[in-house]
Design a protein around this motif. Structure first.
Motif, PDB file in Angstrom:
ATOM      1  N   LEU A   3       0.866  -1.181   0.117  1.00 43.71           N
ATOM      2  CA  LEU A   3      -0.027   0.153   0.054  1.00 43.71           C
ATOM      3  C   LEU A   3       0.757   1.150   0.055  1.00 43.71           C
ATOM      4  O   LEU A   3       1.694   1.404   0.784  1.00 43.71           O
ATOM      5  N   LEU A   4       0.468   2.319  -0.748  1.00 43.03           N
ATOM      6  CA  LEU A   4       1.200   3.458  -0.953  1.00 43.03           C
ATOM      7  C   LEU A   4      -0.051   4.445  -0.600  1.00 43.03           C
ATOM      8  O   LEU A   4      -1.099   4.480  -1.433  1.00 43.03           O
ATOM      9  N   VAL A   5      -0.193   5.402   0.332  1.00 46.52           N
ATOM     10  CA  VAL A   5      -0.946   6.293   0.768  1.00 46.52           C
ATOM     11  C   VAL A   5      -0.543   7.759   0.708  1.00 46.52           C
ATOM     12  O   VAL A   5       0.225   8.192   1.700  1.00 46.52           O
ATOM     13  N   CYS A  22       3.733  10.420   1.840  1.00 48.72           N
ATOM     14  CA  CYS A  22       3.238   9.011   1.157  1.00 48.72           C
ATOM     15  C   CYS A  22       3.913   7.970   1.973  1.00 48.72           C
ATOM     16  O   CYS A  22       5.017   7.826   2.016  1.00 48.72           O
ATOM     17  N   VAL A  23       2.871   7.201   2.669  1.00 45.75           N
ATOM     18  CA  VAL A  23       3.326   6.139   3.678  1.00 45.75           C
ATOM     19  C   VAL A  23       3.196   5.021   2.797  1.00 45.75           C
ATOM     20  O   VAL A  23       2.232   4.695   2.412  1.00 45.75           O
ATOM     21  N   VAL A  24       4.135   4.144   3.144  1.00 43.10           N
ATOM     22  CA  VAL A  24       4.165   2.767   2.346  1.00 43.10           C
ATOM     23  C   VAL A  24       4.308   1.834   3.260  1.00 43.10           C
ATOM     24  O   VAL A  24       5.253   1.694   4.373  1.00 43.10           O
ATOM     25  N   SER A  25       3.728   0.316   3.043  1.00 45.91           N
ATOM     26  CA  SER A  25       3.600  -0.506   3.778  1.00 45.91           C
ATOM     27  C   SER A  25       3.629  -2.052   2.760  1.00 45.91           C
ATOM     28  O   SER A  25       3.247  -1.625   1.775  1.00 45.91           O
ATOM     29  N   LYS A  76      10.480   5.581   8.953  1.00 45.24           N
ATOM     30  CA  LYS A  76       9.060   5.755   8.891  1.00 45.24           C
ATOM     31  C   LYS A  76       8.317   5.303   7.652  1.00 45.24           C
ATOM     32  O   LYS A  76       7.169   5.502   7.420  1.00 45.24           O
ATOM     33  N   ASN A  77       9.004   4.757   6.812  1.00 42.52           N
ATOM     34  CA  ASN A  77       8.516   4.176   5.541  1.00 42.52           C
ATOM     35  C   ASN A  77       7.801   5.419   4.631  1.00 42.52           C
ATOM     36  O   ASN A  77       6.574   4.936   4.294  1.00 42.52           O
ATOM     37  N   THR A  78       8.181   6.543   4.779  1.00 46.13           N
ATOM     38  CA  THR A  78       7.649   7.614   4.328  1.00 46.13           C
ATOM     39  C   THR A  78       8.308   8.356   3.231  1.00 46.13           C
ATOM     40  O   THR A  78       9.669   8.767   3.426  1.00 46.13           O
ATOM     41  N   ALA A  97       5.029   6.472  -6.102  1.00 53.61           N
ATOM     42  CA  ALA A  97       5.461   5.403  -6.688  1.00 53.61           C
ATOM     43  C   ALA A  97       6.511   4.576  -6.257  1.00 53.61           C
ATOM     44  O   ALA A  97       7.539   5.254  -5.835  1.00 53.61           O
ATOM     45  N   ALA A  98       6.734   3.328  -6.260  1.00 52.35           N
ATOM     46  CA  ALA A  98       8.006   2.637  -6.000  1.00 52.35           C
ATOM     47  C   ALA A  98       8.369   1.768  -6.979  1.00 52.35           C
ATOM     48  O   ALA A  98       7.562   0.884  -7.538  1.00 52.35           O
TER      49      ALA A  98
END
Length: 124
Positions: A3-5, A22-25, A76-78, A97-98
């Motif tokens: 997820l990318l939010v 953008c927080v990524v999980s 923070k994966n951000t 995007a990743a």
């Protein structure tokens, strides 16, 4: 599930500033190149900025150089996009995007995962 939010979009006057996040999980964030793209109505999606796993390696499209800054916090994966001196032509949906690749960071085809976007509106 990856997820990318994105968040942080909104309405701002020309000359103003916004900070997108953008927080990524769901993936090993530190191994991915992160990019920001934007798309205005009736226009193609365009590259804005990218940052590799090393925070010192960044890339910008010419129209935002000196105004936008991309950064990341791997703890923070951000990933962030600090936008200053906003212009009406910056108005668009902004997408993070990743990508697992280290090259061609300005090309949307190399990105594996995308967020849903956040809208930036700039009033003149």
């Amino acid at each position: 599930q990856v997820l990318l939010v994105e968040s942080g979009g909104g309405l701002v006057q020309a000359g103003g500033s916004l900070r997108l996040s953008c927080v990524v999980s769901g993936l090993t964030f530190g191994s991915y190149t992160m990019g920001w793209f934007r798309q205005a109505p009736k226009k193609e999606r365009e590259f804005v900025a990218a940052i590799r796993w090393s925070e010192s390696s960044t890339l910008y499209t010419d129209s935002v150089k000196g105004r936008f800054t991309i950064s990341r916090d791997n703890a923070k994966n951000t990933v962030y996009l600090e936008m200053t001196k906003l212009k009406p032509e910056d108005m668009a949906g902004y997408y993070c995007a990743a990508s697992r690749r280290l090259v061609d960071a300005d090309k949307s085809v190399v990105y594996d995962y995308w967020g849903q976007g956040t809208q930036v509106t700039v009033s003149s």
